[in-house]
Design a protein around this motif. Structure first.
Motif, PDB file in Angstrom:
ATOM      1  N   ASN A  89     -55.808  23.081  60.393  1.00 11.75           N
ATOM      2  CA  ASN A  89     -55.479  23.881  59.211  1.00 11.75           C
ATOM      3  C   ASN A  89     -54.694  23.059  58.212  1.00 11.75           C
ATOM      4  N   THR A  90     -54.570  23.615  57.020  1.00 11.66           N
ATOM      5  CA  THR A  90     -53.846  22.956  55.951  1.00 11.66           C
ATOM      6  C   THR A  90     -52.881  23.935  55.310  1.00 11.66           C
ATOM      7  N   ALA A  91     -51.814  23.390  54.779  1.00  9.82           N
ATOM      8  CA  ALA A  91     -50.871  24.213  54.023  1.00  9.82           C
ATOM      9  C   ALA A  91     -51.576  24.705  52.761  1.00  9.82           C
ATOM     10  N   ALA A  92     -51.138  25.820  52.233  1.00  6.30           N
ATOM     11  CA  ALA A  92     -51.761  26.404  51.046  1.00  6.30           C
ATOM     12  C   ALA A  92     -51.776  25.431  49.871  1.00  6.30           C
ATOM     13  N   ASP A  93     -50.747  24.603  49.759  1.00  2.00           N
ATOM     14  CA  ASP A  93     -50.690  23.641  48.651  1.00  2.00           C
ATOM     15  C   ASP A  93     -51.300  22.280  49.021  1.00  2.00           C
ATOM     16  N   LYS A  94     -51.958  22.211  50.183  1.00  8.44           N
ATOM     17  CA  LYS A  94     -52.625  20.984  50.672  1.00  8.44           C
ATOM     18  C   LYS A  94     -51.639  19.833  50.898  1.00  8.44           C
ATOM     19  N   SER A  95     -50.373  20.151  51.098  1.00  6.90           N
ATOM     20  CA  SER A  95     -49.361  19.109  51.296  1.00  6.90           C
ATOM     21  C   SER A  95     -49.313  18.596  52.729  1.00  6.90           C
ATOM     22  N   SER A  96     -49.950  19.303  53.648  1.00  5.03           N
ATOM     23  CA  SER A  96     -49.981  18.832  55.033  1.00  5.03           C
ATOM     24  C   SER A  96     -51.195  19.408  55.753  1.00  5.03           C
ATOM     25  N   TYR A  97     -51.606  18.695  56.782  1.00  4.82           N
ATOM     26  CA  TYR A  97     -52.682  19.131  57.674  1.00  4.82           C
ATOM     27  C   TYR A  97     -52.135  19.143  59.085  1.00  4.82           C
ATOM     28  N   SER A  98     -52.678  20.026  59.911  1.00  2.00           N
ATOM     29  CA  SER A  98     -52.269  20.048  61.312  1.00  2.00           C
ATOM     30  C   SER A  98     -53.492  20.172  62.205  1.00  2.00           C
TER      31      SER A  98
END
Length: 179
Positions: A89-98
């Motif tokens: 998944n990704t943060a809503a602002d695309k600042s991180s992926y997991s």
């Protein structure tokens, strides 16, 4: 006393809305044995897969947003096949992926891994990585490491073989814009 009456009324409404299903109502082929859980949404991908048992290193990988790829490499010499879940998944602002690879449900993995490695592609920095022997108990530091240079969470020579969950969180490559 009025609150007890309201609570009782709410309870009775909830009970009356329950639909009881008898074994005769369930189709013989449900749940489908050949279909695994899979879910896709904006910024989220989850899928169940069977770990392959046998000689050699096996690999399972998935991509999210055509940017981030998570690859799980593992070796399990023997044992019974287990279903694991792979979630990106990704943060809503695309600042991180997991990325998560885990044995879903309340039971621990019964497999004895020889080695494992979770590799992250399309990122430039791992913020966090963890490996768990039991779902909520991290492996000791001498059994695994987070290699920030190679973007990996991997087993070390001291790994004792028990793994139930792996996870990593990372920052994507930043887009360079000309001024």
């Amino acid at each position: 006393m009025a609150s007890v009456g309201k609570s009782l009324l709410l309870f009775l409404c909830l009970v009356s809305s329950i639909v009881f299903v008898t074994p005769d109502d369930i189709p013989d082929d449900w749940p489908p044995k050949d279909e695994k859980f899979k879910y896709e949404a904006e910024g989220l991908y989850a899928e169940d897969f069977d770990l392959e048992i046998g000689k050699g290193l096996k690999t399972f990988e998935r991509n999210l947003d055509d940017v981030f790829t998570c690859r799980l490499s593992y070796e399990i010499p023997k044992g019974e096949t287990e279903t694991w879940r792979f979630t990106l998944n990704t943060a809503a602002d695309k600042s991180s992926y997991s990325c998560f690879a885990e044995r879903p449900g309340p039971t621990n993995s019964e497999l004895n891994f020889k080695q494992f490695k979770m590799s992250l592609i399309g990122v430039n920095e791992i913020n966090y990585g963890e490996a768990y022997g039991e779902p909520s108990v991290s492996l000791p530091a001498e059994e695994y490491m987070v290699d920030k240079r190679k973007m990996e969470v991997l087993s070390l020579d001291g790994f004792k073989g028990h793994l139930s969950r792996l996870l990593a969180v990372a920052r994507p490559h930043s887009v360079h814009e000309e001024l």
